[in-house]
Design a protein around this motif. Structure first.
Motif, short mmCIF file in Angstrom:
data_model
loop_
_atom_site.label_atom_id
_atom_site.label_comp_id
_atom_site.label_asym_id
_atom_site.label_seq_id
_atom_site.Cartn_x
_atom_site.Cartn_y
_atom_site.Cartn_z
N THR A 1 0.83 -1.21 0.00
CA THR A 1 0.00 0.00 0.00
C THR A 1 0.86 1.25 0.00
O THR A 1 0.65 2.18 -0.79
N VAL A 2 1.83 1.28 0.88
CA VAL A 2 2.71 2.45 1.00
C VAL A 2 3.50 2.66 -0.28
O VAL A 2 3.65 3.80 -0.76
N GLY A 3 4.02 1.59 -0.86
CA GLY A 3 4.79 1.71 -2.10
C GLY A 3 3.97 2.26 -3.24
O GLY A 3 4.43 3.15 -3.99
N TRP A 4 2.77 1.74 -3.41
CA TRP A 4 1.92 2.22 -4.50
C TRP A 4 1.48 3.67 -4.29
O TRP A 4 1.46 4.46 -5.24
N VAL A 5 1.14 4.03 -3.06
CA VAL A 5 0.76 5.42 -2.78
C VAL A 5 1.94 6.35 -3.07
O VAL A 5 1.78 7.44 -3.62
N ASN A 6 3.13 5.91 -2.72
CA ASN A 6 4.33 6.71 -2.97
C ASN A 6 4.46 7.07 -4.45
O ASN A 6 4.70 8.22 -4.81
N GLY B 1 -4.24 2.69 -8.39
CA GLY B 1 -5.24 3.13 -7.43
C GLY B 1 -6.11 1.99 -6.94
O GLY B 1 -6.41 1.88 -5.74
N THR B 2 -6.50 1.11 -7.86
CA THR B 2 -7.28 -0.07 -7.47
C THR B 2 -6.47 -0.97 -6.55
O THR B 2 -6.99 -1.50 -5.55
N ALA B 3 -5.20 -1.14 -6.87
CA ALA B 3 -4.33 -1.98 -6.04
C ALA B 3 -4.20 -1.41 -4.63
O ALA B 3 -4.15 -2.16 -3.65
N VAL B 4 -4.16 -0.08 -4.53
CA VAL B 4 -4.08 0.55 -3.21
C VAL B 4 -5.31 0.22 -2.37
O VAL B 4 -5.21 -0.10 -1.18
N VAL B 5 -6.49 0.29 -2.99
CA VAL B 5 -7.73 -0.02 -2.26
C VAL B 5 -7.72 -1.47 -1.78
O VAL B 5 -8.05 -1.76 -0.62
N VAL B 6 -7.34 -2.39 -2.66
CA VAL B 6 -7.35 -3.81 -2.30
C VAL B 6 -6.31 -4.10 -1.21
O VAL B 6 -6.62 -4.75 -0.20
N SER B 7 -5.09 -3.62 -1.40
CA SER B 7 -4.04 -3.90 -0.42
C SER B 7 -4.31 -3.19 0.90
O SER B 7 -4.02 -3.72 1.98
N GLY B 8 -4.89 -1.99 0.83
CA GLY B 8 -5.22 -1.28 2.05
C GLY B 8 -6.28 -2.00 2.87
O GLY B 8 -6.17 -2.11 4.10
N ALA B 9 -7.30 -2.50 2.20
CA ALA B 9 -8.34 -3.26 2.90
C ALA B 9 -7.77 -4.53 3.50
O ALA B 9 -8.09 -4.90 4.65
#
Length: 277
Positions: free
Chosen positions: A60-65, A94-102
Motif C-alpha cells: 500500500t505504502v509503495g503504490w501510494v508513494n 489506485g485499485t491496487a491501493v484499495v485492495v491492499s489497504g483493505a
C-alpha cells in the motif's frame, strides 16, 4: 515546466504493478517482521498473519508513494518508475491501493487489536504521512523512526500473549529506519530539490548525511547485538564485522547499493535478536 511523459515501456501491466510497489524493500521488511514474530515466540499462524499484514502495508505504502510522486517522477525523467513511463496505468495502481489497504486493515486486526493498532497507526500511518508531504520537510526522518521503531511491537503485541518488546529493539529499529531513509534519499538529492522536496538528507547534504547514515546503521546493530546479552559469544562479534563491512558499502557505494546494504543490515540485526533469544 514539467517534462513530457516518458515513452511507454512495454512488458505487461502486472510486472509494472509489482515494480511500482517497491518490491525489494517490501519483501525485506516483511521478512524482518516474520523473524521478529518468531523471536517473540509467536505461533506459526500468528507469525504468518503478521507477515501478511506487514506485506499488505508495504505494498500500500509503495503504490501510494508512486502515485503521489507521479508528476515529479515524470518531470525528472525517472525511467525506473513504471507509472512515469506509462508501463502501468494510474487507475490500476489506485485499485491496487484499495485492495491492499483493505487487506492490511483486516490482517492487522486479525493479528490482535493491539498489534493491529500499532501497525495501522504508527507503522502504515507514519509511512503515509511521509508520502503525503512530510518527506519534503526537516522532519522527513520521523516517519521512518516511528515505523521501523514500532515494528518489533507489531510482532510482540500479536497473538494470545501480547507484550511490549525490549527497549533496545525499539531503539535499534528507529536508528535503522532513519539510516535507511537517508541512504534511500541520497541518489535522488538533485532531482528532489528540482521538484521542491527538501527533507533532512537534502538539508544536511551528502557529505554529512552519508556518514550519519552509516553511523546509525552501526548503532542499530550494536543495540541488537549487545542489548539482549551481557557478554555476547564470538559469533556475535563476527556478525558485527559483517555489519561493519556493509556499513562501509553504505558509506562509499553509489546509486541504490547503499540502501540495499542497509536492508541487509536490517536482516542481520533481526537474526542477531532471534539467535540471542
Amino acid at each position: 515546466m514539467s517534462a513530457p511523459p516518458l515513452p511507454t515501456r512495454r512488458g505487461g501491466a502486472l510486472p509494472g504493478l509489482v515494480a511500482a510497489a517497491h518490491p525489494g524493500p517490501a519483501v525485506a521488511v516483511t521478512v524482518v517482521a516474520a523473524l521478529l514474530a518468531v523471536d517473540a515466540g509467536q505461533p506459526a499462524r500468528t507469525t504468518l498473519v503478521v507477515a501478511l499484514a506487514v506485506l499488505a502495508g508495504q505494498l500500500t505504502v509503495g503504490w501510494v508513494n508512486d502515485l503521489v510522486d507521479l508528476k515529479r517522477d515524470r518531470a525528472v525523467g525517472r525511467a525506473d518508475k513504471p507509472l512515469a513511463t506509462g508501463r502501468v496505468a494510474a487507475h490500476r495502481v489506485g485499485t491496487a491501493v484499495v485492495v491492499s489497504g483493505a487487506a492490511c486493515v483486516a490482517l492487522s486486526l486479525a493479528a490482535g487489536w493491539r498489534s493491529g493498532l500499532v501497525h495501522l497507526v504508527l507503522g502504515v500511518g507514519s509511512a503515509l504521512t511521509y508520502n503525503l508531504g512530510v518527506k519534503g520537510t526537516r522532519l522527513s526522518w520521523l516517519p521512518y523512526a516511528v515505523a521501523f521503531g514500532t515494528l518489533p511491537a507489531v510482532a510482540s503485541l500479536a497473538g494470545p500473549a501480547p507484550a511490549w518488546p525490549p527497549w533496545w529493539t525499539t531503539a535499534a529499529g528507529a536508528a535503522l529506519g532513519v539510516g535507511a531513509h537517508v541512504l534511500n534519499a541520497l541518489p535522488d538529492l538533485a532531482d528532489d530539490v528540482r521538484t521542491g522536496v527538501r527533507g533532512l538528507p537534502h538539508r544536511l547534504g551528502e557529505r554529512v548525511a552519508r556518514p550519519l547514515a552509516a553511523g546509525l546503521l552501526v548503532a542499530a546493530s550494536l543495540l541488537a547485538a549487545l542489548g539482549p546479552v551481557g557478554s555476547p559469544p564470538a559469533w556475535v562479534w563476527a556478525a558485527l564485522l559483517v555489519v561493519a563491512a556493509l556499513a562501509t558499502v553504505a558509506l562509499t557505494g553509489r546509486g541504490r547499493v547503499p540502501f540495499r546494504a542497509a536492508m541487509l543490515i536490517a536482516l542481520l540485526d533481526v537474526v542477531l535478536l532471534v539467535a540471542a533469544g
